[in-house]
Motif scaffolding. Structure first.
Motif, mmCIF file in Angstrom:
data_model
loop_
_atom_site.group_PDB
_atom_site.id
_atom_site.type_symbol
_atom_site.label_atom_id
_atom_site.label_comp_id
_atom_site.label_asym_id
_atom_site.label_seq_id
_atom_site.Cartn_x
_atom_site.Cartn_y
_atom_site.Cartn_z
ATOM 1 N N GLN A 1 6.808 2.650 -2.130
ATOM 2 C CA GLN A 1 5.579 3.218 -2.657
ATOM 3 C C GLN A 1 4.727 3.783 -1.521
ATOM 4 O OE1 GLN A 1 3.047 0.408 -4.637
ATOM 5 N NE2 GLN A 1 1.506 1.904 -5.191
ATOM 6 N N SER A 2 4.664 3.023 -0.401
ATOM 7 C CA SER A 2 3.876 3.497 0.747
ATOM 8 C C SER A 2 4.498 4.744 1.374
ATOM 9 C CB SER A 2 3.759 2.391 1.795
ATOM 10 O OG SER A 2 5.013 2.132 2.401
ATOM 11 N N LYS A 3 5.818 4.917 1.208
ATOM 12 C CA LYS A 3 6.516 6.099 1.753
ATOM 13 C C LYS A 3 6.479 7.284 0.775
ATOM 14 C CE LYS A 3 8.496 5.889 5.150
ATOM 15 N NZ LYS A 3 8.036 6.163 6.532
ATOM 16 N N THR B 1 12.190 5.387 -6.346
ATOM 17 C CA THR B 1 12.912 4.274 -5.707
ATOM 18 C C THR B 1 12.093 2.989 -5.787
ATOM 19 O OG1 THR B 1 13.931 5.831 -4.164
ATOM 20 C CG2 THR B 1 14.041 3.500 -3.588
ATOM 21 N N ALA B 2 10.778 3.131 -5.581
ATOM 22 C CA ALA B 2 9.893 1.970 -5.649
ATOM 23 C C ALA B 2 9.938 1.343 -7.038
ATOM 24 C CB ALA B 2 8.461 2.375 -5.291
ATOM 25 N N ILE B 3 9.825 2.177 -8.079
ATOM 26 C CA ILE B 3 9.843 1.661 -9.450
ATOM 27 C C ILE B 3 11.201 1.042 -9.773
ATOM 28 C CG2 ILE B 3 9.839 2.378 -11.867
ATOM 29 C CD1 ILE B 3 7.541 4.240 -11.239
ATOM 30 N N ASN B 4 12.270 1.609 -9.227
ATOM 31 C CA ASN B 4 13.603 1.060 -9.464
ATOM 32 C C ASN B 4 13.695 -0.382 -8.970
ATOM 33 O OD1 ASN B 4 16.462 1.160 -10.120
ATOM 34 N ND2 ASN B 4 16.815 1.287 -7.909
ATOM 35 N N ALA C 1 2.102 -0.736 -12.354
ATOM 36 C CA ALA C 1 0.892 -0.082 -12.862
ATOM 37 C C ALA C 1 0.197 0.720 -11.761
ATOM 38 C CB ALA C 1 -0.056 -1.129 -13.434
ATOM 39 N N ARG C 2 0.199 0.210 -10.525
ATOM 40 C CA ARG C 2 -0.447 0.937 -9.424
ATOM 41 C C ARG C 2 0.258 2.276 -9.144
ATOM 42 N NH1 ARG C 2 -0.799 -4.661 -6.036
ATOM 43 N NH2 ARG C 2 -2.681 -5.471 -7.078
ATOM 44 N N ILE C 3 1.580 2.265 -9.331
ATOM 45 C CA ILE C 3 2.324 3.510 -9.117
ATOM 46 C C ILE C 3 2.037 4.511 -10.242
ATOM 47 C CG2 ILE C 3 4.648 4.504 -9.013
ATOM 48 C CD1 ILE C 3 5.577 1.920 -7.668
ATOM 49 N N GLU D 1 -0.692 4.628 -12.222
ATOM 50 C CA GLU D 1 -2.089 4.771 -12.634
ATOM 51 C C GLU D 1 -2.574 6.237 -12.629
ATOM 52 O OE1 GLU D 1 -4.468 2.394 -10.082
ATOM 53 O OE2 GLU D 1 -4.072 3.591 -8.282
ATOM 54 N N LYS D 2 -2.014 7.064 -11.775
ATOM 55 C CA LYS D 2 -2.461 8.470 -11.722
ATOM 56 C C LYS D 2 -1.648 9.363 -12.656
ATOM 57 C CE LYS D 2 -4.340 8.295 -7.039
ATOM 58 N NZ LYS D 2 -4.268 8.848 -5.655
ATOM 59 N N SER D 3 -0.339 9.145 -12.674
ATOM 60 C CA SER D 3 0.512 10.022 -13.491
ATOM 61 C C SER D 3 0.575 9.570 -14.955
ATOM 62 C CB SER D 3 1.929 10.063 -12.904
ATOM 63 O OG SER D 3 2.489 8.769 -12.882
ATOM 64 N N GLU D 4 0.548 8.267 -15.194
ATOM 65 C CA GLU D 4 0.648 7.739 -16.560
ATOM 66 C C GLU D 4 -0.377 6.624 -16.751
ATOM 67 O OE1 GLU D 4 4.733 6.822 -17.743
ATOM 68 O OE2 GLU D 4 5.447 7.875 -15.931
ATOM 69 N N PRO D 5 -1.665 6.972 -16.825
ATOM 70 C CA PRO D 5 -2.712 5.951 -16.906
ATOM 71 C C PRO D 5 -2.583 5.040 -18.126
ATOM 72 C CG PRO D 5 -3.607 8.134 -17.352
ATOM 73 C CD PRO D 5 -2.224 8.337 -16.834
ATOM 74 N N ASP D 6 -2.195 5.580 -19.268
ATOM 75 C CA ASP D 6 -2.062 4.746 -20.465
ATOM 76 C C ASP D 6 -0.936 3.721 -20.294
ATOM 77 O OD1 ASP D 6 -4.117 6.115 -21.654
ATOM 78 O OD2 ASP D 6 -2.810 7.511 -22.741
ATOM 79 N N SER D 7 0.184 4.208 -19.743
ATOM 80 C CA SER D 7 1.307 3.300 -19.483
ATOM 81 C C SER D 7 0.912 2.234 -18.458
ATOM 82 C CB SER D 7 2.517 4.092 -18.986
ATOM 83 O OG SER D 7 3.577 3.219 -18.656
ATOM 84 N N ALA D 8 0.160 2.654 -17.434
ATOM 85 C CA ALA D 8 -0.301 1.717 -16.412
ATOM 86 C C ALA D 8 -1.168 0.633 -17.025
ATOM 87 C CB ALA D 8 -1.061 2.463 -15.325
ATOM 88 N N MET D 9 -2.056 1.022 -17.970
ATOM 89 C CA MET D 9 -2.919 0.038 -18.619
ATOM 90 C C MET D 9 -2.099 -0.964 -19.430
ATOM 91 S SD MET D 9 -5.929 -1.150 -18.982
ATOM 92 C CE MET D 9 -7.019 0.148 -18.355
ATOM 93 N N GLN D 10 -1.032 -0.485 -20.061
ATOM 94 C CA GLN D 10 -0.178 -1.393 -20.822
ATOM 95 C C GLN D 10 0.468 -2.440 -19.906
ATOM 96 O OE1 GLN D 10 2.645 0.972 -23.019
ATOM 97 N NE2 GLN D 10 1.084 1.917 -24.329
#
Length: 493
Positions: free
Chosen positions: A250-252, A257-260, A286-288, A290-299
């Motif tokens: 995620q930092s890179k 890959t991070a989500i995997n 969720a942190r990954i 939060e910007k692209s899929e905020p609703d999914s992140a909230m779930q």
């Protein structure tokens, strides 16, 4: 790269049940007439099992375990249960209560000269202080624990404390000392079988490399930790390794890959029923998103919140509310974000003892278990004292009766001795009278008898005439009669 604060082996490593040791078997063992050491060991594992599932069950089995340890007069068993409860308290955010229980266990271990127990509690106290931000105090505890583990040649304990000291120095931004302790940890790990602690050390070194900007070396350490932890008995450290790799990528910027890696970790945590790890993985995903899929992140965050509430982990719950507030703020929902921040603050205040009223109430509730135990122990002590008092009263009654009997016979003996003394004195008087009487008789007999030999000599003399002999015979006859009279008097007596 964000550092995941894993201070201490006990915070993130639940003791998992082996295939040969199910919760049912442990509960059965705790009720059997097994060795007291085995029963306490079963209780500790039962408490570990329920600590992330049902705190009511934790309290119930803890009460049973404390009852058994105290009735068996097994002080070290009491210390082990207190040690486990202190770890559960720490993980649930009750730091002060956990510390209080740890100090009670420490006292018992010291009284019983159990060095490994002293070292374990000292190490745990270090983790508590580290999580409160008291790094100097924590360092002292870890160094004290190191000395004891070194004296008993406990490599596992040495490894844990070297790793914790390295983590402490990373948090204090002292990279040189951090590396010094990590290096010692690596030396010790080469002398021990592979355990979760070794994997934790690899991940900590990976964090150190990342902090130095050595991203390739950090990745190598994280991958090494992941590969070597792929065993059923290393589930906790394997999950942590997946979490670190997810954070690394995620930092890179390699979000897929991070989500995997994070999804793999989430799946493993769900399969092995590790709710705290599930919560951590959900927050990272969720942190990954939060910007692209905020609703999914909230779930994801709401699922993490549900898990944290289920296991009553205030630390995890506070982190979740922090992430929820951040996501709501990005969406422009400032009122809801403020409410989430307040929830986080309330939880943080409770964990770090800012809200004293809530903390005292929490401690009072948690101490109810030990209070009940102390009441029962006091009742048992009172019954014992009453029984002991009755025994002493009986002994005193018997002793008094014996003394009265002794006094009676002493008086009777004294009276008999007095009568005996009177009789003895009378006997002495009679003996004295007898001696005087015989003296008089002897004197009276001596005179007449002394003249008889002389008269016989004269009678036998040839020159004595017949008339003289007749006179002497008559006189001798008269003397004999006189002599017989005292003897007659003596025969009367």
């Amino acid at each position: 790269m964000k550092f995941l604060p894993v201070i201490g082996f006990f915070l993130l490593m639940p003791v998992l049940l082996s295939a040969q040791e199910t919760i049912g078997q442990l509960i059965s063992l705790s009720g059997k007439s097994a060795r007291k050491e085995d029963k306490i060991d079963a209780y500790v594992k039962i408490l570990t099992y329920y600590s992330e599932k049902n705190l009511d069950s934790v309290n119930w089995y803890a009460e049973q375990a404390m009852d058994f340890a105290r009735s068996s007069k097994y002080d070290l068993g009491t210390a082990r249960i207190l040690t486990k409860l202190s770890v559960i308290d720490e993980n649930q955010g009750r730091i002060d209560l956990g510390k209080t229980r740890a100090l009670k266990a420490l006292k018992i271990y010291r009284e019983n000269k159990d060095l490994k127990g002293v070292a374990e509690i000292t190490h745990n106290l270090g983790t508590m202080e580290a999580n409160k931000g008291n790094y100097n105090v924590a360092t002292k505890y870890f160094i004290d624990a190191l000395k004891i583990y070194d004296s008993v040649t406990d490599y596992h304990g040495l490894l844990l404390n070297y790793m914790n000291l390295g983590n402490i120095y990373i948090l204090m931004n002292d990279k040189d000392n951090a590396w010094r302790y990590f290096s010692k940890g690596v030396e010790v790990s080469n002398k021990t079988p592979l355990t979760d602690a070794t994997i934790y050390l690899y991940n900590a070194i990976g964090v150190w490399y990342a902090g130095q900007g050595k991203q390739d070396s950090a990745l190598q350490m994280f991958l090494k930790a992941l590969n070597e932890s792929g065993k059923p008995e290393l589930l906790a450290s394997h999950s942590e390794s997946l979490l670190y790799l997810g954070e690394y990528y995620q930092s890179k910027g390699a979000l897929d890959t991070a989500i995997n890696y994070l999804q793999k970790g989430l799946s493993a945590a769900m399969t092995n029923n590790m709710p705290e790890f599930q919560s951590n993985f959900l927050m990272e995903i969720a942190r990954i998103k939060e910007k692209s899929e905020p609703d999914s992140a909230m779930q994801y965050l709401m699922k993490a919140k549900e898990l944290a509430e289920r296991i009553q982990s205030k630390v995890s719950l506070a982190n979740v509310y922090g992430d929820i507030a951040s996501l709501l703020e990005q969406q422009g929902k400032f009122k809801e974000a403020l409410a989430a921040l307040r929830e986080k603050q309330n939880l943080t205040d409770t964990v770090f003892n800012i809200d004293k009223t809530k903390e005292i109430a929490n401690i009072g509730s948690s101490w109810q278990l030990e209070t009940n135990q102390q009441i029962r122990e006091l009742e048992t002590l009172i019954k014992h004292n009453v029984r002991q008092r009755h025994e002493l009263e009986l002994i005193a009654s018997v002793l008094i009766a014996f003394l009265l009997g002794l006094f009676f016979y002493w008086g009777k003996a004294k009276k008999l001795n007095k009568q005996l003394a009177i009789q003895h004195r009378q006997l002495e008087e009679l003996n004295s009278m007898k001696d005087k009487l015989f003296s008089v008789i002897g004197h009276d007999l001596r005179g007449p008898i002394a003249r008889i030999p002389a008269m016989i000599d004269i009678i036998e003399d040839e020159t004595t005439t017949d008339d003289e002999r007749k006179f002497l015979f008559d006189n001798l006859k008269e003397q004999t009669k006189v002599t017989i009279q005292p003897l007659w008097f003596l025969s009367v007596f």
